[in-house]
Enzyme design. Structure first.
Site, PDB file in Angstrom:
ATOM      1  N   CYS A  41       0.979  -0.977  -0.390  1.00 35.04           N
ATOM      2  CA  CYS A  41      -0.302  -0.623  -0.204  1.00 35.04           C
ATOM      3  C   CYS A  41       0.960   1.012  -0.086  1.00 35.04           C
ATOM      4  O   CYS A  41       0.937   2.019  -0.657  1.00 35.04           O
ATOM      5  CB  CYS A  41      -0.839   0.151   1.310  1.00 35.04           C
ATOM      6  SG  CYS A  41      -1.930  -1.954   1.044  1.00 35.04           S
TER       7      CYS A  41
ATOM      8  N   ARG B  10       1.898   3.704  -3.527  1.00 31.68           N
ATOM      9  CA  ARG B  10       1.062   5.270  -3.345  1.00 31.68           C
ATOM     10  C   ARG B  10       2.136   6.336  -3.713  1.00 31.68           C
ATOM     11  O   ARG B  10       2.332   7.369  -4.067  1.00 31.68           O
ATOM     12  CB  ARG B  10       0.847   5.422  -2.274  1.00 31.68           C
ATOM     13  CG  ARG B  10      -0.896   4.642  -2.488  1.00 31.68           C
ATOM     14  CD  ARG B  10      -1.770   4.403  -1.290  1.00 31.68           C
ATOM     15  NE  ARG B  10      -2.569   2.750  -0.977  1.00 31.68           N
ATOM     16  CZ  ARG B  10      -3.726   2.600  -0.802  1.00 31.68           C
ATOM     17  NH1 ARG B  10      -4.293   4.623  -1.718  1.00 31.68           N
ATOM     18  NH2 ARG B  10      -3.963   1.956  -1.616  1.00 31.68           N
TER      19      ARG B  10
ATOM     20  N   HIS C 110      -2.727   6.676   3.504  1.00 33.36           N
ATOM     21  CA  HIS C 110      -1.325   5.845   3.968  1.00 33.36           C
ATOM     22  C   HIS C 110      -0.036   6.397   3.260  1.00 33.36           C
ATOM     23  O   HIS C 110       0.575   5.258   2.956  1.00 33.36           O
ATOM     24  CB  HIS C 110      -1.770   4.873   3.218  1.00 33.36           C
ATOM     25  CG  HIS C 110      -1.651   3.254   3.940  1.00 33.36           C
ATOM     26  ND1 HIS C 110      -1.802   2.255   4.230  1.00 33.36           N
ATOM     27  CD2 HIS C 110      -1.000   3.793   5.091  1.00 33.36           C
ATOM     28  CE1 HIS C 110      -1.411   1.656   4.676  1.00 33.36           C
ATOM     29  NE2 HIS C 110      -0.768   1.919   5.811  1.00 33.36           N
TER      30      HIS C 110
ATOM     31  N   HIS D 276     -10.165  -3.643  -0.133  1.00 32.89           N
ATOM     32  CA  HIS D 276      -8.977  -4.184   1.066  1.00 32.89           C
ATOM     33  C   HIS D 276      -9.811  -4.636   1.964  1.00 32.89           C
ATOM     34  O   HIS D 276     -10.784  -4.245   2.352  1.00 32.89           O
ATOM     35  CB  HIS D 276      -8.441  -2.517   1.889  1.00 32.89           C
ATOM     36  CG  HIS D 276      -7.378  -3.377   2.107  1.00 32.89           C
ATOM     37  ND1 HIS D 276      -6.946  -3.771   3.542  1.00 32.89           N
ATOM     38  CD2 HIS D 276      -5.852  -2.929   1.874  1.00 32.89           C
ATOM     39  CE1 HIS D 276      -5.955  -4.439   4.060  1.00 32.89           C
ATOM     40  NE2 HIS D 276      -5.386  -3.833   3.627  1.00 32.89           N
TER      41      HIS D 276
ATOM     42  N   ASP E   7      -3.077  -0.713  -7.017  1.00 39.90           N
ATOM     43  CA  ASP E   7      -2.711   0.019  -6.088  1.00 39.90           C
ATOM     44  C   ASP E   7      -1.368  -1.347  -5.646  1.00 39.90           C
ATOM     45  O   ASP E   7      -0.278  -0.916  -6.321  1.00 39.90           O
ATOM     46  CB  ASP E   7      -2.426  -0.195  -4.583  1.00 39.90           C
ATOM     47  CG  ASP E   7      -3.505  -0.671  -3.933  1.00 39.90           C
ATOM     48  OD1 ASP E   7      -3.615  -1.399  -4.264  1.00 39.90           O
ATOM     49  OD2 ASP E   7      -3.116  -0.329  -2.470  1.00 39.90           O
ATOM     50  N   ASN E   8      -2.340  -2.822  -5.802  1.00 44.38           N
ATOM     51  CA  ASN E   8      -1.455  -3.701  -5.933  1.00 44.38           C
ATOM     52  C   ASN E   8      -2.243  -4.876  -5.878  1.00 44.38           C
ATOM     53  O   ASN E   8      -3.327  -4.978  -5.808  1.00 44.38           O
ATOM     54  CB  ASN E   8      -0.501  -3.938  -4.805  1.00 44.38           C
ATOM     55  CG  ASN E   8      -0.997  -4.093  -3.063  1.00 44.38           C
ATOM     56  OD1 ASN E   8      -1.079  -2.303  -2.634  1.00 44.38           O
ATOM     57  ND2 ASN E   8      -1.935  -4.578  -3.082  1.00 44.38           N
TER      58      ASN E   8
END
Length: 585
Positions: free
Chosen positions: A80, A84, A135, A255, A320-321
């Site tokens: 995360c 970012r 985050h 998430h 994001d992943n």
């Protein structure tokens, strides 16, 4: 009655947007609006347009098909905070000093010296807004208002990093739930929290407006979170329709939450969705949460359409992943990017196998990007910074090493080429923490691994290092990374192209290691109310960070009164559904 209601609604929309359409006829290339959707833990195989058989994502799919599908989009990292940092700065995350996932009471964050996309666009008078998961530091000094954003609504970190609550969808009083009764008893007297900071216990919902910060509710109600996000995003667009804007939407979905692993948290699943989205899809709780993401995206795009802004707005969508596969049904799917050669199942989130870093993605810009087009050119999330800078007409910052490359040609031209000769992926060669060192690289059709390890959930396994030659795959022919061309021990005898590629990769790898500069995060002194045990986001420490919600009708009417009920109604009427969402905030 329904026909009359629909007619009056359409009449009102047409009347209110009559003059706005004229405004939108300005040159679309003159500082276009930017909307960036960034879904949390979404895998390549999770969406309809990437082939999932039971996912319900009609709005996302329609936007993808009417734009350009980007089949080779890599995240800046497979976890995360690091992903970012790379996205916001256009730089490899170790350059920024961010080397791990930031926690709820961390004293560190993205250094204020780093230039974010928002700060870059502010140079040419963009209005900037972010809704969702930040985050990159939860301390006031590191929150979005100090990183170039005019407005922010969201959770400062992942939604499994604290306890939330749910509103009952059955009409029963929530306190009749025995687990919630236990949670209610614990309010004011939670268990001893991490680092003796009670802010680590309950999830906060933070609102910022030009450096003024409010904690709207703590713990937040996850059942109504999407409604609040939807209000914010659509109202932001409407309020800034006449001038260029940047809307960054890093979703808190999909998430997982802490779920029912905790006796003080009454979440029935590790996924969450609003009442009208629960039990709606064939894919279970994960599918319901993803359908709610699709609904929010549909409302954002509908707002752009109603205001005549779609020809002046470029939309990017990605994740994001990779998925958190050990979460089983509550996690996502990496689809074809399974990393078969690895021999273990956790090749998603927190790994540099394709499933951990290769994301679903598309770009949509009516009139500029060819519908039903696609490209397999190599793209990185770090490319967003230089691309938005180019399209907005703002020079790149001086004296800063950018690892991202301008991808405008790929988006806007039929045969645009990637400017990444070697795209390096950092992390994991030194174990789980810290995530430093080059683990892999993409070069043309080849993917070379200098180190491999399983993703989040299997760190008891020792990473495998390839010291002599890298583990090499042709991921254009073998996207599942099943059949290595080079196993790390000997060069391929009958493939001169692969041998030559390995030689080029090794030279580039040596140069990268010799010239790369790791960043450091300069410590910031404690701000007002901060100090040991007091660095987390807290509404009121005298109540142990448990406060009644400030989100009432008056607060909403002042900030987010875009009339989202209309968006709810039109969306569900379009789907032929009568039982649409009525529990708007």
């Amino acid at each position: 009655m329904n026909q009359l209601k629909t007619f009056l609604l359409l009449l009102a929309v047409l009347t209110s947007t009559k003059t706005r359409v004229v405004k939108a006829l300005r040159d679309p290339l003159d500082r276009p609006n930017f909307v960036l959707f960034f879904v949390d833990d979404l895998g390549y195989g999770d969406l309809g347009f990437t082939g999932h058989p039971t996912t319900s994502t009609p709005n996302i799919d329609k936007l993808a098909w009417n734009g350009k599908t980007l089949t080779t989009w890599y995240s800046g990292c497979s976890v995360c905070s690091c992903s970012r940092a790379a996205l916001m700065t256009g730089r490899q995350y170790p350059r920024t000093g961010i080397r791990e996932v930031l926690g709820v009471v961390d004293t560190l964050g993205l250094p204020l010296e780093e230039v974010t996309i928002a700060e870059q666009l502010k140079k040419v008078n963009y209005t900037t807004g972010i809704v969702g998961k930040w985050h990159l530091g939860q301390r006031l000094a590191y929150l979005p208002s100090n990183q170039g954003f005019d407005y922010y609504l969201g959770i400062p970190y992942s939604d499994d990093m604290g306890n939330g609550k749910e509103t009952s969808c059955s009409g029963d009083r929530k306190s009749e739930d025995p687990q919630t009764e236990e949670q209610d008893k614990m309010k004011g007297k939670p268990r001893p929290p991490r680092d003796n900071d009670y802010a680590a216990w309950y999830l906060p919902l933070v609102y910022q407006e030009h450096n003024r910060t409010r904690i709207v509710e703590q713990p937040l109600d996850l059942t109504k979170l999407a409604q609040k996000y939807n209000h914010f995003a659509t109202k932001f667009i409407e309020d800034n329709k006449d001038d260029p804007f940047f809307l960054y939407f890093p979703f808190s979905h999909v998430h997982t939450t802490s779920g029912n692993n905790n006796k003080w948290n009454s979440m029935p699943n590790k996924q969450y969705a609003s009442c009208s989205f629960q039990n709606r899809t064939k894919r279970g709780a994960f599918g319901d949460a993803l359908a709610e993401v699709d609904w929010m995206i549909g409302n954002v795009y509908e707002t752009l359409q109603c205001l005549g802004l779609e020809e002046n707005t470029i939309i990017l969508f990605t994740s994001d992943n990779g998925p958190w596969t050990p979460q089983h049904y509550d996690g996502g799917s990496y689809g074809i990017f399974s990393g078969e050669y690895a021999g273990y199942p956790w090749t998603g989130k927190a790994s540099t196998w394709e499933g951990g870093i290769r994301m679903p993605a598309f770009a949509h810009w009516k009139g500029q990007i060819e519908p039903f087009s696609r490209t397999s050119q190599t793209i990185s999330s770090m490319d967003v910074f230089p691309t938005f800078s180019h399209l907005a007409g703002v020079p790149l910052p001086d004296g800063i090493v950018l690892d991202g490359r301008d991808m405008a040609d790929i988006l806007l031209q039929e045969n645009g080429q990637s400017k990444h000769d070697f795209l390096f992926f950092y992390g994991f060669c030194n174990g789980y923490w810290p995530r430093t060192g080059v683990a892999a690289v993409r070069h043309g059709p080849y993917k070379a691994h200098f180190c491999t390890s399983p993703g989040l959930g299997a760190y008891e396994r020792t990473p495998t290092k390839y010291d002599k030659y890298p583990l090499l795959f042709n991921v254009e022919e073998d996207p599942s990374e099943t059949f290595p061309i080079c196993d790390g021990n000997t060069l391929p005898e009958n493939d001169p192209d692969a041998r030559a590629a390995i030689e080029r990769i090794l030279r580039a790898y040596a140069m990268e290691k010799a010239t790369f500069e790791y960043g450091k995060i300069p410590p910031l002194p404690p701000g007002p109310g901060e100090g040991k045990g007091h660095y987390g986001v807290c509404c009121n420490r005298s109540t142990n960070c448990s406060c009644e919600s400030l989100w009432d009708d008056n607060f909403q009417s002042r900030l987010f009164n875009v009339g989202s009920a209309e968006h709810h109604a039109r969306y569900h009427e379009h789907l032929g559904e009568e039982n649409h969402m009525k529990d708007t905030v």
